[in-house]
Design a protein around this motif. Sequence first.
Motif, PDB file in Angstrom:
ATOM      1  N   PHE A  28       0.534  -1.106  -0.031  1.00  0.00           N
ATOM      2  CA  PHE A  28      -0.008   0.004  -0.317  1.00  0.00           C
ATOM      3  C   PHE A  28       1.336   1.088  -0.273  1.00  0.00           C
ATOM      4  O   PHE A  28       0.809   2.267  -0.612  1.00  0.00           O
ATOM      5  CB  PHE A  28      -0.921  -0.065   1.244  1.00  0.00           C
ATOM      6  CG  PHE A  28      -1.877   1.137   1.482  1.00  0.00           C
ATOM      7  CD1 PHE A  28      -2.456   1.763   0.246  1.00  0.00           C
ATOM      8  CD2 PHE A  28      -1.222   1.795   2.549  1.00  0.00           C
ATOM      9  CE1 PHE A  28      -3.961   2.640   0.769  1.00  0.00           C
ATOM     10  CE2 PHE A  28      -1.944   3.238   2.271  1.00  0.00           C
ATOM     11  CZ  PHE A  28      -3.183   2.943   1.248  1.00  0.00           C
ATOM     12  N   ALA A  29       1.885   1.036   0.789  1.00  0.00           N
ATOM     13  CA  ALA A  29       2.978   2.455   0.672  1.00  0.00           C
ATOM     14  C   ALA A  29       3.717   3.084  -0.014  1.00  0.00           C
ATOM     15  O   ALA A  29       3.788   3.556  -1.198  1.00  0.00           O
ATOM     16  CB  ALA A  29       3.865   2.098   2.122  1.00  0.00           C
TER      17      ALA A  29
ATOM     18  N   LEU B 199       3.460   5.980  -2.094  1.00  0.00           N
ATOM     19  CA  LEU B 199       4.583   7.085  -2.744  1.00  0.00           C
ATOM     20  C   LEU B 199       4.938   7.044  -4.201  1.00  0.00           C
ATOM     21  O   LEU B 199       4.881   8.064  -4.511  1.00  0.00           O
ATOM     22  CB  LEU B 199       5.633   5.994  -2.045  1.00  0.00           C
ATOM     23  CG  LEU B 199       5.695   5.980  -0.377  1.00  0.00           C
ATOM     24  CD1 LEU B 199       6.518   5.558   0.465  1.00  0.00           C
ATOM     25  CD2 LEU B 199       5.045   8.100   0.010  1.00  0.00           C
ATOM     26  N   SER B 200       5.075   5.731  -5.016  1.00  0.00           N
ATOM     27  CA  SER B 200       4.576   5.471  -6.636  1.00  0.00           C
ATOM     28  C   SER B 200       4.122   6.516  -6.825  1.00  0.00           C
ATOM     29  O   SER B 200       4.240   7.487  -8.536  1.00  0.00           O
ATOM     30  CB  SER B 200       4.519   4.738  -7.037  1.00  0.00           C
ATOM     31  OG  SER B 200       5.663   3.348  -6.959  1.00  0.00           O
TER      32      SER B 200
ATOM     33  N   ALA C 295       8.711   6.210   5.468  1.00  0.00           N
ATOM     34  CA  ALA C 295       9.762   5.762   5.573  1.00  0.00           C
ATOM     35  C   ALA C 295      10.769   4.424   6.568  1.00  0.00           C
ATOM     36  O   ALA C 295      11.315   3.612   6.535  1.00  0.00           O
ATOM     37  CB  ALA C 295      11.006   6.815   5.844  1.00  0.00           C
ATOM     38  N   GLY C 296       9.404   4.175   7.957  1.00  0.00           N
ATOM     39  CA  GLY C 296       9.881   2.790   8.398  1.00  0.00           C
ATOM     40  C   GLY C 296       9.989   1.489   8.028  1.00  0.00           C
ATOM     41  O   GLY C 296       9.980   0.826   8.762  1.00  0.00           O
ATOM     42  N   LEU C 297       8.896   1.622   7.131  1.00  0.00           N
ATOM     43  CA  LEU C 297       8.428   0.321   7.276  1.00  0.00           C
ATOM     44  C   LEU C 297       9.741  -0.227   5.918  1.00  0.00           C
ATOM     45  O   LEU C 297       9.536  -1.434   5.774  1.00  0.00           O
ATOM     46  CB  LEU C 297       7.404   0.616   6.273  1.00  0.00           C
ATOM     47  CG  LEU C 297       6.151   0.405   6.516  1.00  0.00           C
ATOM     48  CD1 LEU C 297       5.067   1.200   5.035  1.00  0.00           C
ATOM     49  CD2 LEU C 297       6.090  -0.271   7.324  1.00  0.00           C
ATOM     50  N   TYR C 298      10.619   0.189   5.657  1.00  0.00           N
ATOM     51  CA  TYR C 298      11.530   0.055   4.614  1.00  0.00           C
ATOM     52  C   TYR C 298      13.321   0.429   5.200  1.00  0.00           C
ATOM     53  O   TYR C 298      12.932   1.467   5.758  1.00  0.00           O
ATOM     54  CB  TYR C 298      12.064   1.067   3.140  1.00  0.00           C
ATOM     55  CG  TYR C 298      10.473   0.307   2.638  1.00  0.00           C
ATOM     56  CD1 TYR C 298       9.866  -0.407   1.859  1.00  0.00           C
ATOM     57  CD2 TYR C 298       9.449   1.475   3.005  1.00  0.00           C
ATOM     58  CE1 TYR C 298       8.780  -0.986   1.454  1.00  0.00           C
ATOM     59  CE2 TYR C 298       8.601   1.564   2.143  1.00  0.00           C
ATOM     60  CZ  TYR C 298       7.641   0.237   1.618  1.00  0.00           C
ATOM     61  OH  TYR C 298       6.339   0.623   1.115  1.00  0.00           O
TER      62      TYR C 298
END
Length: 165
Positions: free
Chosen positions: A6-7, A11-12, A51-54
């Motif tokens: 989803f993120a 973002l894309s 950002a914390g997901l990656y």
Amino acid sequence: MPIEIFAAEQLSSRCKRIKRRGARIDELNAEQLHRLRIQVKKARYAIEFFAGLYHGKKSAKQHKKIRSSLTQLQNCLGKANDIVTHKALFADIIAGRARGLTEEQGRSRAFAAGLIVGDQQAQLSKLLDRARKAHSRFESAKPFWKVPGRTSTAPAAAPAAEHPD
């Protein structure tokens, strides 16, 4: 849908829109530049939020480059918007006669407003040049939100539903 997917889609999508519209910075009017700034702001907030997901050094480095370029782009477009707004306000000062001022004071006031508008107008081209450079840095940055094991950010096919017998 997993949050990473989803993120990545969010973002894309946001970044694609900024890349497309930002490539035409020279052609955009003040209102369009303001709308681009708002899109940049939303994308920057989404990038900071997700950002914390990656994880990983490479992802962190790419995140920093994207965030930095978007921050600079947002700041330049914000300052450009301030200049446009000030120009409109000072146009009212120049055109209008202030109550309680002598004619000489009114002329001095209009002259000062004209100087400020001229100075800010000279800054506008530098700001737009910096915005173009920030956009170029943003455009060349690689996304940090790639989902491991996936080559695109398109949603995965839903698993077949199991039917109880």
